[in-house]
Design an enzyme around this catalytic site. Structure first.
Site, PDB file in Angstrom:
ATOM      1  NE  ARG A 163      44.377  34.889  20.588  1.00 27.84           N
ATOM      2  CZ  ARG A 163      45.664  34.518  20.518  1.00 27.84           C
ATOM      3  NH1 ARG A 163      46.214  34.227  19.360  1.00 27.84           N
ATOM      4  NH2 ARG A 163      46.399  34.423  21.602  1.00 27.84           N
ATOM      5  CB  SER A 236      44.217  36.847  25.850  1.00 29.27           C
ATOM      6  OG  SER A 236      45.533  36.380  25.882  1.00 29.27           O
ATOM      7  CD  GLU A 332      41.275  35.970  22.457  1.00 31.40           C
ATOM      8  OE1 GLU A 332      41.193  34.915  21.812  1.00 31.40           O
ATOM      9  OE2 GLU A 332      41.856  36.073  23.544  1.00 31.40           O
TER      10      GLU A 332
HETATM   11  N1  EPU Z   1      53.312  42.628  29.288  1.00 24.73           N
HETATM   12  C1  EPU Z   1      53.333  43.561  30.312  1.00 24.73           C
HETATM   13  N2  EPU Z   1      52.440  43.409  31.343  1.00 24.73           N
HETATM   14  C2  EPU Z   1      51.577  42.357  31.410  1.00 24.73           C
HETATM   15  C3  EPU Z   1      51.570  41.418  30.354  1.00 24.73           C
HETATM   16  C4  EPU Z   1      52.446  41.574  29.313  1.00 24.73           C
HETATM   17  O1  EPU Z   1      54.082  44.509  30.296  1.00 24.73           O
HETATM   18  O2  EPU Z   1      50.829  42.295  32.378  1.00 24.73           O
HETATM   19  C5  EPU Z   1      54.281  42.769  28.196  1.00 24.73           C
HETATM   20  C6  EPU Z   1      55.357  41.694  28.265  1.00 24.73           C
HETATM   21  O3  EPU Z   1      56.389  42.086  29.087  1.00 24.73           O
HETATM   22  C7  EPU Z   1      55.769  41.556  26.811  1.00 24.73           C
HETATM   23  C8  EPU Z   1      54.492  41.848  26.056  1.00 24.73           C
HETATM   24  O4  EPU Z   1      53.652  42.541  26.962  1.00 24.73           O
HETATM   25  O5  EPU Z   1      56.706  42.529  26.468  1.00 24.73           O
HETATM   26  C9  EPU Z   1      53.836  40.609  25.508  1.00 24.73           C
HETATM   27  O6  EPU Z   1      53.448  39.720  26.563  1.00 24.73           O
HETATM   28  P1  EPU Z   1      53.258  38.147  26.356  1.00 24.73           P
HETATM   29  O7  EPU Z   1      54.444  37.604  25.666  1.00 24.73           O
HETATM   30  O8  EPU Z   1      52.869  37.564  27.651  1.00 24.73           O
HETATM   31  O9  EPU Z   1      52.105  38.024  25.296  1.00 24.73           O
HETATM   32  P2  EPU Z   1      50.700  38.756  25.073  1.00 24.73           P
HETATM   33  O10 EPU Z   1      50.788  39.552  23.834  1.00 24.73           O
HETATM   34  O11 EPU Z   1      50.297  39.464  26.315  1.00 24.73           O
HETATM   35  C10 EPU Z   1      49.755  36.831  23.570  1.00 24.73           C
HETATM   36  C11 EPU Z   1      48.515  35.986  23.467  1.00 24.73           C
HETATM   37  C12 EPU Z   1      48.536  34.874  24.511  1.00 24.73           C
HETATM   38  C13 EPU Z   1      49.791  34.039  24.314  1.00 24.73           C
HETATM   39  C14 EPU Z   1      51.016  34.963  24.442  1.00 24.73           C
HETATM   40  C15 EPU Z   1      52.329  34.244  24.214  1.00 24.73           C
HETATM   41  C16 EPU Z   1      46.804  37.516  22.638  1.00 24.73           C
HETATM   42  C17 EPU Z   1      45.516  38.230  22.910  1.00 24.73           C
HETATM   43  N3  EPU Z   1      47.327  36.814  23.641  1.00 24.73           N
HETATM   44  O12 EPU Z   1      49.718  37.497  24.839  1.00 24.73           O
HETATM   45  O13 EPU Z   1      47.397  34.061  24.287  1.00 24.73           O
HETATM   46  O14 EPU Z   1      49.874  32.989  25.252  1.00 24.73           O
HETATM   47  O15 EPU Z   1      50.904  36.020  23.442  1.00 24.73           O
HETATM   48  O16 EPU Z   1      52.599  34.105  22.870  1.00 24.73           O
HETATM   49  O17 EPU Z   1      47.289  37.587  21.513  1.00 24.73           O
HETATM   50  C18 EPU Z   1      45.181  33.529  24.939  1.00 24.73           C
HETATM   51  O18 EPU Z   1      44.831  33.841  23.813  1.00 24.73           O
HETATM   52  O19 EPU Z   1      44.349  33.138  25.806  1.00 24.73           O
HETATM   53  C19 EPU Z   1      46.577  33.670  25.319  1.00 24.73           C
HETATM   54  C20 EPU Z   1      46.998  33.434  26.543  1.00 24.73           C
END
Ligand code: EPU
Length: 336
Positions: A163, A236, A332
């Site tokens: 990011r 995010s 972010e």
């Molecule tokens: N999780 C939770 N609770 C929540 C959300 C997530 O426990 O409310 C856990 C999930 O179960 C999983 C882990 O956290 O084990 C990761 O969750 P997820 O795969 O949804 O990804 P993220 O790390 O929360 C990042 C990006 C997103 C992108 C997703 C998918 C960042 C800041 N965000 O989210 O990007 O879509 O991965 O690859 O790195 C964005 O930048 O606007 C965005 C949506």
């Protein structure tokens, strides 16, 4: 170039904040970029606004907003199964995805349905479902605002990180991106490292094609993230925090199921969404703002929220996560 005074920005930011800009410039051609720099963007506050999907306007903007709308996708070179595309900054990102599916070009399909414009993609190195845009950006063209000089930065010079890029650091507020070049592959290749994606593809028992992978990503996104045309949000809101392994091991004592991913230099990347959920904030609402019920990392405008209501939620989350996990979440989203 189209100039309006006292422009309502509600439809120009996915959070749906009703704020006003003193001047709003639509850059309709790449020539407009130079004219805007000469006549409007020097010596006064300005902000380059793409699709407004990663921006939280915190108040009226007493300056000039420049918004590129020039678009177009051109094939510049084809060789050895690789295709170089030059894409104008104002092209909506998902149009590029559709173009790639139609022309069978591999490399960005996991980034399906990310809102925003192509010119913004390298700024924060958009990433999702195991892919980051840095892996396909060949070079970036633009103009430096302070000098009026055109620039071209090769991939390595963009200093991409999680990011992050040179456009968020040294060149912040001093450049307008005009074109992004992508190197894509004509040969079939997929990135299926994100478990949720490979699992969803297997469950649907569909052949592995660009269209099917893209559709699958869209479905996953729809199930986790709110549609900004219905519920205002900026994706995010926080970055996923990176902490030393020792800190992570300490946290495991109290939170044995805490998910972490390996990060460079022996660090661990935690999921901010999980931390926010464990702090009791998932789906919680304070006034007209809160977090999304399916993804706590996304702050939402439940309707009529003011910027301060969103910021109050963010501050409360930062504080609660800090108390519980001894780490500070970093926003972010761009706050303007
Ligand atoms: N999780 C939770 N609770 C929540 C959300 C997530 O426990 O409310 C856990 C999930 O179960 C999983 C882990 O956290 O084990 C990761 O969750 P997820 O795969 O949804 O990804 P993220 O790390 O929360 C990042 C990006 C997103 C992108 C997703 C998918 C960042 C800041 N965000 O989210 O990007 O879509 O991965 O690859 O790195 C964005 O930048 O606007 C965005 C949506």
């Amino acid at each position: 170039m189209k100039l309006t005074e006292n422009q309502n920005l509600k439809t120009y930011n996915t959070f749906g904040m009703e704020v006003y800009a003193r001047q709003f410039l639509q850059l309709e051609t790449v020539e407009d970029v130079r004219a805007a720099i000469c006549y409007y963007l020097r010596d006064k506050p300005f902000y380059i606004l793409g699709g407004g999907s990663n921006t939280l306007f915190t108040k009226d903007f007493d300056g000039t907003i420049a918004h590129p709308t020039f678009n177009g996708i051109s094939v510049m070179e084809k060789s050895d199964g690789k295709v170089l595309l030059r894409v104008a900054a104002g092209e909506p990102w998902d149009n590029l995805i559709q173009y790639c599916i139609k022309h069978q070009l591999y490399g960005i399909e996991n980034l399906t349905a990310i809102p925003g414009l192509v010119g913004s993609a390298p700024v924060q190195n958009i990433g999702a479902y195991g892919m980051e845009v840095k892996d396909t950006v060949y070079k970036v063209e633009g103009v430096i605002i302070s000098t009026g000089k055109a620039f071209e930065l090769a991939n390595a010079e963009c200093r991409f990180g999680y990011r992050n890029s040179i456009f968020k650091q040294e060149l912040k507020n001093d450049c307008i991106i005009t074109y992004v070049w992508f190197q894509l592959s004509e040969k079939q290749q997929f990135t299926l490292t994100y478990q949720g994606l490979s699992k969803a593809l297997q469950e649907r028992e569909l052949p592995l094609t660009l269209r099917n992978v893209s559709d699958c990503v869209r479905k996953i996104r729809d199930s986790k993230l709110p549609d900004p045309t219905i519920v205002g949000n900026g994706g995010s809101f926080f970055k996923n925090p990176v902490i030393p392994e020792e800190h992570y091991r300490d946290l495991l004592t109290d939170f044995p199921d805490l998910v972490a991913y390996d990060a460079p230099e022996g660090m661990k990347k935690l999921s901010a969404g999980q931390l926010i959920e464990k702090a009791g904030w998932k789906g919680k609402r304070m006034g007209n703002a809160g977090t999304w019920k399916n993804q706590a990392l996304v702050l939402v405008n439940y309707g009529g929220a003011t910027p301060n209501e969103v910021l109050d939620v963010a501050k409360a989350i930062i504080q609660d996560v800090e108390t519980l996990f001894k780490l500070t979440l970093e926003m972010e989203i761009n706050r303007i």
